[in-house]
Design a protein around this motif. Structure first.
Motif, PDB file in Angstrom:
ATOM      1  N   UNK A  96       0.841  -1.200   0.000  1.00 17.90           N
ATOM      2  CA  UNK A  96       0.000   0.000   0.000  1.00 17.90           C
ATOM      3  C   UNK A  96       0.873   1.246   0.000  1.00 17.90           C
ATOM      4  N   UNK A  97       0.265   2.358  -0.382  1.00 19.46           N
ATOM      5  CA  UNK A  97       0.933   3.665  -0.353  1.00 19.46           C
ATOM      6  C   UNK A  97       0.043   4.644   0.396  1.00 19.46           C
ATOM      7  N   UNK A  98       0.611   5.322   1.377  1.00 18.16           N
ATOM      8  CA  UNK A  98      -0.054   6.428   2.059  1.00 18.16           C
ATOM      9  C   UNK A  98       0.680   7.700   1.669  1.00 18.16           C
ATOM     10  N   UNK A  99      -0.004   8.591   0.977  1.00 15.51           N
ATOM     11  CA  UNK A  99       0.650   9.805   0.482  1.00 15.51           C
ATOM     12  C   UNK A  99       0.345  10.973   1.420  1.00 15.51           C
ATOM     13  N   UNK A 100       1.361  11.388   2.172  1.00 13.54           N
ATOM     14  CA  UNK A 100       1.248  12.493   3.117  1.00 13.54           C
ATOM     15  C   UNK A 100       1.999  13.738   2.646  1.00 13.54           C
ATOM     16  N   UNK A 101       2.679  13.626   1.525  1.00 16.65           N
ATOM     17  CA  UNK A 101       3.603  14.677   1.111  1.00 16.65           C
ATOM     18  C   UNK A 101       2.892  15.883   0.526  1.00 16.65           C
ATOM     19  N   UNK A 102       3.539  17.046   0.643  1.00 16.58           N
ATOM     20  CA  UNK A 102       2.994  18.247   0.022  1.00 16.58           C
ATOM     21  C   UNK A 102       3.370  19.500   0.784  1.00 16.58           C
TER      22      UNK A 102
ATOM     23  N   UNK B  99      -8.756  10.550   2.732  1.00 18.27           N
ATOM     24  CA  UNK B  99      -9.101  10.908   4.099  1.00 18.27           C
ATOM     25  C   UNK B  99      -8.999  12.424   4.235  1.00 18.27           C
ATOM     26  N   UNK B 100     -10.154  13.053   4.400  1.00 21.53           N
ATOM     27  CA  UNK B 100     -10.211  14.510   4.536  1.00 21.53           C
ATOM     28  C   UNK B 100     -10.065  14.862   6.014  1.00 21.53           C
ATOM     29  N   UNK B 101      -8.863  15.214   6.391  1.00 22.91           N
ATOM     30  CA  UNK B 101      -8.532  15.411   7.792  1.00 22.91           C
ATOM     31  C   UNK B 101      -9.044  16.748   8.309  1.00 22.91           C
ATOM     32  N   UNK B 102      -9.569  16.719   9.533  1.00 19.97           N
ATOM     33  CA  UNK B 102      -9.851  17.956  10.250  1.00 19.97           C
ATOM     34  C   UNK B 102      -8.509  18.613  10.589  1.00 19.97           C
TER      35      UNK B 102
ATOM     36  N   UNK C 287      -4.817   6.451  13.619  1.00 25.43           N
ATOM     37  CA  UNK C 287      -5.792   5.366  13.768  1.00 25.43           C
ATOM     38  C   UNK C 287      -6.704   5.280  12.544  1.00 25.43           C
ATOM     39  N   UNK C 288      -7.036   6.412  11.957  1.00 21.44           N
ATOM     40  CA  UNK C 288      -7.894   6.419  10.773  1.00 21.44           C
ATOM     41  C   UNK C 288      -7.191   5.770   9.577  1.00 21.44           C
ATOM     42  N   UNK C 289      -5.926   6.114   9.372  1.00 19.71           N
ATOM     43  CA  UNK C 289      -5.179   5.484   8.281  1.00 19.71           C
ATOM     44  C   UNK C 289      -5.059   3.981   8.496  1.00 19.71           C
TER      45      UNK C 289
END
Length: 224
Positions: free
Chosen positions: A2-8, A98-101, A149-151
């Protein structure tokens, strides 16, 4: 796997410095990562999006189907990413947004451009908290541990249920108006803190967000 993209580029002022660089990094970058992930046989792709995509609203609860009214280049780049990356989803390539608060809490790489973190920093370092734009704007908040936890939840959820889906990540009980956050921080800290209202700030972000979808469909609840 899997890939979790947090970059930016991670906030509005930084994104506004150079529109072209922001487009390259915050829009084309994630799209490229997603394409390469699919080409490489990755089965799940999760992108960190943002509740800021809802932009300027009247304070009504906003769900995943609500109109998007971005007031920043940062928010627009997230919308563009979601639009383009969604097209890549398939039975073999699960795509979830995932639209984070607005995140708060301690981390190993602290960010002090987020509302609770920056207010607390100013309170301790200068004994004052600045409230911009009148303070009536709504902000949804979420602790960084609950974000993790959401991820983790998405990584372990049924692919058919989460594929091509977006989820707001946070809690209905943690929607706050900005001035309320300032007053809470002031009341908790064991020091004398002055709240200073700065009414002429151009910040038009105002979003009161519903988090019922992730709770009802996946059983997610915040703990912090």
């Amino acid at each position: 796997d899997f890939v979790i993209d947090l970059a930016g580029i991670s906030n509005d002022p930084a994104c506004d410095l150079d529109k072209n660089i922001t487009e390259e990094i915050n829009h084309k970058g994630p799209c490229n990562v997603a394409k390469m992930a699919k080409k490489s046989g990755v089965s799940r792709y999760i992108m960190a999006s943002s509740c800021s995509i809802y932009g300027a609203s009247d304070g009504e609860p906003l769900n995943e189907e609500s109109d998007k009214k971005p007031v920043s280049l940062y928010a627009k780049s997230k919308i563009d990413c979601e639009h383009d990356i969604l097209k890549l989803s398939s039975p073999s390539f699960t795509v979830t947004f995932l639209r984070l608060a607005t995140v708060f809490g301690l981390s190993y790489r602290m960010r002090f451009d987020l509302i609770i973190n920056i207010m607390t920093m100013y309170a301790y370092s200068q004994n004052k908290i600045l409230v911009l734009g009148g303070g009536q704007q709504w902000r949804p908040l979420v602790h960084v541990k609950d974000v993790v936890r959401a991820f983790s939840l998405i990584l372990n959820s049924d692919k058919k249920k989460i594929n091509a889906q977006a989820y707001n990540v946070g809690s209905d009980s943690q929607n706050y108006q900005v001035v309320g956050v300032a007053k809470t921080i002031k009341s908790i800290l064991p020091i004398n803190v002055e709240i200073i209202m700065v009414p002429d700030d151009p910040d038009r972000r105002n979003y009161n967000v519903s988090f019922k979808k992730i709770k009802n469909e996946l059983g997610y609840k915040t703990k912090y």
